[in-house]
Write a protein that holds these residues in place. Structure first.
Motif, PDB file in Angstrom:
ATOM      1  N   MET A  50       0.818  -1.212   0.000  1.00 36.11           N
ATOM      2  CA  MET A  50       0.000   0.000   0.000  1.00 36.11           C
ATOM      3  C   MET A  50       0.853   1.264   0.000  1.00 36.11           C
ATOM      4  O   MET A  50       0.327   2.375   0.065  1.00 36.11           O
ATOM      5  N   ASN A  51       2.173   1.083  -0.014  1.00 39.02           N
ATOM      6  CA  ASN A  51       3.088   2.228  -0.010  1.00 39.02           C
ATOM      7  C   ASN A  51       2.952   3.074   1.257  1.00 39.02           C
ATOM      8  O   ASN A  51       3.181   4.280   1.245  1.00 39.02           O
ATOM      9  N   GLU A  71       1.408   5.057  -8.379  1.00 34.06           N
ATOM     10  CA  GLU A  71       0.703   4.975  -7.104  1.00 34.06           C
ATOM     11  C   GLU A  71      -0.798   5.255  -7.228  1.00 34.06           C
ATOM     12  O   GLU A  71      -1.617   4.474  -6.745  1.00 34.06           O
ATOM     13  N   LEU A  72      -1.152   6.346  -7.890  1.00 35.61           N
ATOM     14  CA  LEU A  72      -2.572   6.726  -7.954  1.00 35.61           C
ATOM     15  C   LEU A  72      -3.384   5.716  -8.757  1.00 35.61           C
ATOM     16  O   LEU A  72      -4.451   5.282  -8.333  1.00 35.61           O
ATOM     17  N   LYS A  75      -3.728   2.483  -6.670  1.00 30.59           N
ATOM     18  CA  LYS A  75      -4.604   2.584  -5.496  1.00 30.59           C
ATOM     19  C   LYS A  75      -6.065   2.811  -5.877  1.00 30.59           C
ATOM     20  O   LYS A  75      -6.970   2.460  -5.125  1.00 30.59           O
ATOM     21  N   GLU A  76      -6.270   3.402  -7.019  1.00 28.56           N
ATOM     22  CA  GLU A  76      -7.632   3.590  -7.533  1.00 28.56           C
ATOM     23  C   GLU A  76      -8.360   2.244  -7.618  1.00 28.56           C
ATOM     24  O   GLU A  76      -9.568   2.168  -7.438  1.00 28.56           O
ATOM     25  N   PHE A  80      -9.080  -1.681   0.370  1.00 30.88           N
ATOM     26  CA  PHE A  80      -8.310  -2.112   1.535  1.00 30.88           C
ATOM     27  C   PHE A  80      -9.178  -2.225   2.781  1.00 30.88           C
ATOM     28  O   PHE A  80     -10.120  -1.459   2.965  1.00 30.88           O
ATOM     29  N   TYR A  87     -10.935   4.986  11.140  1.00 27.20           N
ATOM     30  CA  TYR A  87     -11.852   6.016  10.651  1.00 27.20           C
ATOM     31  C   TYR A  87     -12.081   7.052  11.750  1.00 27.20           C
ATOM     32  O   TYR A  87     -11.818   6.802  12.917  1.00 27.20           O
ATOM     33  N   GLU A  95     -21.352  10.099   6.869  1.00 21.83           N
ATOM     34  CA  GLU A  95     -20.402  11.219   6.824  1.00 21.83           C
ATOM     35  C   GLU A  95     -19.021  10.736   6.389  1.00 21.83           C
ATOM     36  O   GLU A  95     -18.330  11.379   5.591  1.00 21.83           O
ATOM     37  N   ARG A  98     -18.926  10.077   2.760  1.00 22.53           N
ATOM     38  CA  ARG A  98     -18.842  11.291   1.959  1.00 22.53           C
ATOM     39  C   ARG A  98     -17.409  11.815   1.875  1.00 22.53           C
ATOM     40  O   ARG A  98     -17.055  12.535   0.942  1.00 22.53           O
ATOM     41  N   ILE A  99     -16.593  11.474   2.876  1.00 22.11           N
ATOM     42  CA  ILE A  99     -15.177  11.869   2.829  1.00 22.11           C
ATOM     43  C   ILE A  99     -14.409  10.969   1.859  1.00 22.11           C
ATOM     44  O   ILE A  99     -13.614  11.437   1.057  1.00 22.11           O
ATOM     45  N   ILE A 100     -14.679   9.673   1.919  1.00 18.86           N
ATOM     46  CA  ILE A 100     -13.895   8.726   1.115  1.00 18.86           C
ATOM     47  C   ILE A 100     -14.280   8.774  -0.367  1.00 18.86           C
ATOM     48  O   ILE A 100     -13.421   8.774  -1.251  1.00 18.86           O
ATOM     49  N   PRO A 102     -15.253  10.865  -2.800  1.00 21.09           N
ATOM     50  CA  PRO A 102     -14.711  11.700  -3.880  1.00 21.09           C
ATOM     51  C   PRO A 102     -13.268  11.364  -4.281  1.00 21.09           C
ATOM     52  O   PRO A 102     -12.807  11.829  -5.315  1.00 21.09           O
ATOM     53  N   PHE A 103     -12.585  10.573  -3.468  1.00 19.84           N
ATOM     54  CA  PHE A 103     -11.210  10.221  -3.831  1.00 19.84           C
ATOM     55  C   PHE A 103     -11.171   9.207  -4.978  1.00 19.84           C
ATOM     56  O   PHE A 103     -10.163   9.071  -5.659  1.00 19.84           O
ATOM     57  N   TYR A 104     -12.277   8.464  -5.152  1.00 23.86           N
ATOM     58  CA  TYR A 104     -12.294   7.425  -6.186  1.00 23.86           C
ATOM     59  C   TYR A 104     -13.103   7.867  -7.390  1.00 23.86           C
ATOM     60  O   TYR A 104     -14.261   8.267  -7.249  1.00 23.86           O
TER      61      TYR A 104
ATOM     62  N   ASN B   3     -10.177  17.620  -1.921  1.00 23.69           N
ATOM     63  CA  ASN B   3     -10.867  16.599  -1.139  1.00 23.69           C
ATOM     64  C   ASN B   3     -10.280  16.465   0.259  1.00 23.69           C
ATOM     65  O   ASN B   3     -10.989  16.174   1.219  1.00 23.69           O
ATOM     66  N   ARG B   6     -11.363  19.458   2.286  1.00 26.12           N
ATOM     67  CA  ARG B   6     -12.772  19.214   2.613  1.00 26.12           C
ATOM     68  C   ARG B   6     -12.871  18.231   3.784  1.00 26.12           C
ATOM     69  O   ARG B   6     -13.663  18.418   4.703  1.00 26.12           O
ATOM     70  N   SER B  64      -5.551   8.104  11.423  1.00 21.96           N
ATOM     71  CA  SER B  64      -6.274   8.108  10.155  1.00 21.96           C
ATOM     72  C   SER B  64      -5.372   8.343   8.954  1.00 21.96           C
ATOM     73  O   SER B  64      -5.791   8.128   7.818  1.00 21.96           O
ATOM     74  N   PRO B  72      -6.296   6.733  -3.168  1.00 24.73           N
ATOM     75  CA  PRO B  72      -5.505   7.181  -4.310  1.00 24.73           C
ATOM     76  C   PRO B  72      -5.158   8.659  -4.182  1.00 24.73           C
ATOM     77  O   PRO B  72      -5.814   9.527  -4.758  1.00 24.73           O
TER      78      PRO B  72
END
Lengths: 288, 221
Positions: A50-51, A71-72, A75-76, A80, A87, A95, A98-100, A102-104, B3, B6, B64, B72
């Motif tokens: 996972m670097n 890496e990106l 991991k996309e 995991f 968390y 909630e 909603r944080i996680i 948008p990263f994908y 992100n 945010r 965290s 990613p």
């Protein structure tokens, strides 16, 4: 051969502990169980994939791509699950999602909601109020909701009761209906592997003990039972671990054919469980 | 990167409420002549400070960073987002304190308050940039617990250093030298001191970010 994960001569030196040139690979469509006693280096290996920690030497390729250079991209497509949740526990499940999300790029909200329902989770419940098993299920839902091809899990079943453990294992099995995916999961509970794993990689003290398909391991390894007289300086060397009693001995071999030739009918050879292999190997190296 | 900023905001929604309550008391407490001029700056710096520390406290409490760095996202982005977040907190602080000040004036509450102005914003930004530049490399290198100690020291220095410096100069510099210094400062064009300070702050922030990036790049979780 289409390897979803390939590790070559992976090395990390922490001073008091060293991961020594580990190599193994996982094909698409299979589950690999990653076993070893506590402190063997399982989490270290997973963190290196996972670097999260930097390797000193060796190669890690995920989907054929270097895990650091790409890496990106890599991991996309990895989902995991770790043994602890990590968390933000003051947040609710929704909630945190909603944080996680948008990263994908490929996050699928419908899929996430389906898993949440299936797992019996309440989306407006705070994470700190979830049981360990529920937290694990939430982690799993997050890991499975962005079309990941490789699922990496570090001790997902530890500390869970048998019912929860079986549920998690069932989910893993369902996942493998899709032949493009692969799962690497570490555990020290070997019965988990009897249920779901196709491949086994076993490390101990930072060293690779064995890696291969479950069948090939079953063919090669055997528990040998015989009388004490058969044991001498030479024959002892044939075994990976020996347990002696007043009546005779039981030992683990990694080469059943050779033992059969050597002792012929004077011994009984039985199929070992993964637990046997782990126990004899760990004990064997402690005696050496 | 956005992100990540945010995320730092979403995990500490409570801080915004605290900032609001704090700003109510702010004007009452710092209404004397010494502090009156600096009330907007102090309020904004304090709010930004609380927010920086609170978001890092949550990251530390649940470890965290393990999750964040498994997503990613590049480590570079994790570091730079912390600097960017500090700037966002300053804006949030200015808005909250500025609005509270305006409410006090408009509603006729008998407190000696003026409206917030550009000077307040520039000073608040510079002060927070200075603090963050010193704080973040230590935070990234030694973690939350140790960096909190540094924070306390920085905060005390920021509050007491100006006063201590003035009294030191008063005691140890004869009137002539001090006068000359003052005259020389006055000779500079009006824009010079502000611009110089701003340039120094930008340079310091850039150096600090580079150091933080270097530290975080080789970190093991």
């Amino acid at each position: 051969m289409d390897n979803i994960l390939e590790i070559r001569n992976l090395r990390k030196d922490f001073g008091e502990f060293t991961l020594k040139d580990i190599s193994f690979s996982l094909e698409r469509g299979y589950v690999m169980g990653f076993i070893g006693p506590n402190g063997a280096g399982k989490s270290t290996t997973i963190k290196l994939i996972m670097n999260l920690i930097r390797r000193d030497a060796g190669e890690i390729k995920v989907f054929g791509l270097d895990n650091r250079k790409y890496e990106l991209k890599v991991k996309e497509r990895i989902g995991f699950v770790y043994d602890e949740s990590h968390y933000y526990e003051e947040l609710t499940i929704n909630e945190m999602k909603r944080i996680i999300a948008p990263f994908y790029r490929q996050w699928d909200d419908n899929m996430f909601n389906r898993y949440i329902r299936e797992f019996g989770l309440q989306p407006d419940k705070k994470i700190k109020n979830l049981s360990k098993g529920m937290k694990m299920k939430f982690s799993l839902a997050a890991a499975l909701s962005h079309n990941a091809d490789l699922i990496i899990m570090d001790e997902p079943t530890s500390g869970l009761d048998p019912v929860f453990r079986n549920e998690i294992l069932d989910i893993m099995r369902d996942l493998l209906q899709d032949e493009n995916k692969g799962v690497l999961f570490s555990t020290h509970i070997t019965t988990d592997l009897d249920k779901v794993a196709d491949y086994i990689t076993f490390i101990h003290n930072g060293e690779l003990v064995l890696t291969g398909s479950k069948e090939s391991i079953n063919e090669k390894y055997g528990i040998v039972k015989g009388s004490q007289e058969l044991l001498d300086g030479d024959t002892r060397k044939e075994f990976l671990g020996i347990r002696e009693t007043g009546f005779g001995f039981e030992a683990l071999t990694g080469n059943v054919d050779r033992v059969r030739k050597l002792f012929a009918d004077s011994v009984i050879i039985e199929r070992p469980s993964l637990e046997d292999i782990m126990l004899y190997t760990v004990r064997g190296s402690a005696n050496a | 990167m956005l992100n990540l900023v945010r995320k730092d905001i979403l995990i500490q929604k409570k801080s915004f409420l605290i900032a609001l309550v704090y700003s109510v008391f702010l004007f009452a407490i710092f209404s004397n002549e010494v502090f009156r001029e600096a009330v907007y700056i102090m309020g904004t710096v304090a709010i930004a400070y609380i927010m920086v520390v609170t978001s890092n406290a949550y990251d530390d409490k649940y470890k965290s960073e393990i999750i964040i760095n498994s997503l990613p996202v590049k480590r570079q982005a994790v570091v730079l987002s912390k600097y960017l977040a500090a700037a966002v907190y300053v804006v949030a602080g200015l808005v909250i304190v500025g609005a509270m000040g305006a409410v006090i004036i408009i509603s006729g509450i008998p407190l000696p308050v003026r409206y917030i102005n550009l000077n307040d914003a520039v000073f608040a930004f510079s002060a927070v940039a200075l603090l963050a530049s010193l704080y973040y490399p230590v935070y990234f290198r030694f973690g939350y617990a140790l960096s909190r100690m540094l924070n306390l020291i920085l905060f005390l220095v920021l509050f007491f250093a100006p006063g201590a410096l003035v009294s030191y100069i008063r005691q140890n510099m004869d009137y002539g030298t001090a006068h000359q210094l003052a005259v020389r400062l006055q000779d500079l064009p009006a824009w010079a001191p502000g611009t110089l300070v701003l340039a120094a702050v930008i340079l310091l922030t850039a150096v600090s970010a580079l150091v933080s990036l270097k530290i975080y790049e080789s970190k093991d979780f």
